[in-house]
Design an enzyme around this catalytic site. Structure first.
Site, short mmCIF file in Angstrom:
data_model
loop_
_atom_site.label_atom_id
_atom_site.label_comp_id
_atom_site.label_asym_id
_atom_site.label_seq_id
_atom_site.Cartn_x
_atom_site.Cartn_y
_atom_site.Cartn_z
CG MET A 1 5.16 7.27 5.59
SD MET A 1 5.26 9.04 5.17
CE MET A 1 6.25 8.97 3.67
CE LYS A 2 4.39 -0.80 1.43
NZ LYS A 2 5.52 -0.88 0.53
CG PHE A 3 -1.45 3.94 0.47
CD1 PHE A 3 -0.98 2.64 0.43
CD2 PHE A 3 -2.81 4.13 0.68
CE1 PHE A 3 -1.83 1.55 0.60
CE2 PHE A 3 -3.67 3.05 0.85
CZ PHE A 3 -3.18 1.76 0.82
CB THR B 1 0.85 -2.86 1.31
OG1 THR B 1 2.25 -2.71 1.59
CG2 THR B 1 0.35 -1.57 0.67
#
Lengths: 321, 321
Positions: free
Chosen positions: A184-186, A110
């Site tokens: 998208m991860k955030f 990340t």
């Protein structure tokens, strides 16, 4: 209903020898999955104890990116943060100095979209592809090969590493050719951290009104606002056992990455900004290493409530007559 | 796992003649369920058109609380807000002046715990019981008899009206002898309104980063932060059709009830306070009568994003070779 994202179809990986940089809690579990699936692994991990776990299972090891690039055409990164990505990819003895045309670097960490884009640009200068593949899931899901992998980057490179990623995950969602997987991860991290904060505020309010945490979690579990996340934290919240699956410290790091990114793309994040500060209050109170749902006790302190005793008695309807 | 709340067991209601005050959107649907189950209904509803719907199905009607109390020993309220509850129960010609010992007043509205406690106290002076029974669910669920009813109040009175409530709902959760159901309803409202706000902020952030709303909702639906609420709003968010199931105006009213209550019980509600103001921004922009998930477009405006076109094209992995 047709869904916009694509579950990438499995194809053969041309080279079953994988270089792997960073063998921490998540990385070690993922390496074991890849080894068990028959991949040959060479790892680059400075901490001897971490390295030993996967070497004992058959992985080789090297001490430099140059050696790694001599052996493997696909290199996976599971590293802690931006500063390590910068050193490992862009540093003077980093991957950018040693990759060959056609090599694929798969970063499963990340990290910020802006550093990720810089790494992709620099690697592309020597013809190497950069696959963004941040993962969602716990260490347990990593051990079981049941992670979710968010994917973006050059589609051919994504397809080439699909069989490897399939050994680590049950869901692989391709989102675009650039930094989409990072964003998208955030988005998922914002929603997870915000769930902890919003739930904490609501549970504090309910306790001030005389409800038990148990009764509220029961009703919530049966309601439209139920989520696997809240259900998964239920026992932790009732037992007041905040052994971290993901710590307040880690959530603050992620919210700061979001804030840095939001500044760059000019996204006004008022709620996330407030919640970031509430996690800071919890860290200041000594809860940095507890699970991020320990934020509940910060809200209780702010409201002047004593922590609820673990395993509180049930609320049951008294028998009549 | 043992759950703290109790699903109340069904018993016989002693008197199948029900008085009903307030026959609006929700009330009319609930009346029809009760009539279909064989209850005799007498309604008190000043709006002739509203009243006519249930009178056509066999309900009687009266013009005063005095007449209603002459006919029925159980009186249900489905009314809009605190001011109507005050008038209907505590007003000079309200229920408190006409109920008899043993009567049961069942209030299914969303009102403040403090007014609710006052109503219960005043009714108790003449030996009438006050059952707090706020509902959770849409008009569609009301039509189908699939509401969730949160219950608190004197347990014998709750048991006595259980067969009636069973005609309206699939879930009835008893939470305590006082205002617990009121607080629980607020907890659910806080979580629903906060979900709209937090999701809106996250989706705005993702769009600034190049993701489509569709792709994000797909990934969220497959993640630990998925909820029936978000899934239920999916089509609305994609079609940008904010025909209200529950309007921004209504959500503001509920958040203000929460704020008034929080002030009284001294609960610091920083996140709910901020979100309340964000709903105000949306109302100021003309969105008061749209569904509360139209808050997404307020966040997009704040970020300088144009509204996304409805039914946007899919993001699919390009074919290679």
């Amino acid at each position: 209903m047709k869904r916009a994202t694509t579950r990438v179809a499995t194809r053969r990986l041309p080279d079953r020898h994988i270089g792997w940089i960073g063998v921490g809690k998540m990385g070690a579990r993922m390496c074991r999955r890849a080894l068990a699936a028959g991949y040959r692994l060479t790892v680059l991990e400075p901490v001897v104890e971490n390295r030993a776990i996967v070497v004992a299972r058959g992985a080789g090891f090297v001490s430099t990116a140059a050696e790694l690039c001599d052996r493997a055409r696909v290199i996976v990164l599971t590293i802690p943060d931006d500063s390590v990505l910068r050193e490992v990819v862009l540093g003077p003895d980093g991957l950018c100095a040693h990759v060959a045309p056609g090599d694929i670097v798969v970063d499963m960490s990340t990290v910020s979209p802006h550093l990720s884009a810089e790494a992709a640009d620099v690697l592309a200068r020597t013809g190497a592809a950069f696959v963004r593949a941040p993962v969602s899931g716990s260490t347990q899901l990593a051990s079981d090969g049941q992670l979710t992998i968010l994917l973006s980057g050059p589609p051919e490179a994504v397809r080439a590493v699909e069989p490897l990623l399939a050994t680590l995950s049950t869901r692989r969602l391709y989102l675009g050719a650039g930094e989409e997987a990072r964003y998208m991860k955030f988005v998922l991290n914002i929603l997870a951290g915000s769930t902890a904060a919003v739930l904490s505020e609501a549970l504090m309010f309910g306790r001030k009104g005389g409800l038990s945490t148990r009764a509220m979690l029961d009703v919530i579990a049966d309601s439209i606002v139920a989520s696997p996340l809240i259900e998964g934290k239920r026992d932790m919240l009732l037992a007041r056992d905040f052994d971290p699956a993901f710590s307040i410290q880690q959530m603050i790091t992620d919210f700061d990455l979001v804030a840095d990114t939001a500044r760059a793309i000019r996204a006004p994040m008022m709620i996330a900004g407030l919640i970031r500060q509430q996690f800071e209050l919890a860290r200041a109170a000594g809860d940095g290493e507890r699970d991020y749902f320990a934020l509940l006790e910060q809200f209780e302190r702010m409201a002047g409530l004593a922590p609820e005793a673990p395993d509180e008695a049930d609320d049951t309807l008294p028998e009549t007559g």
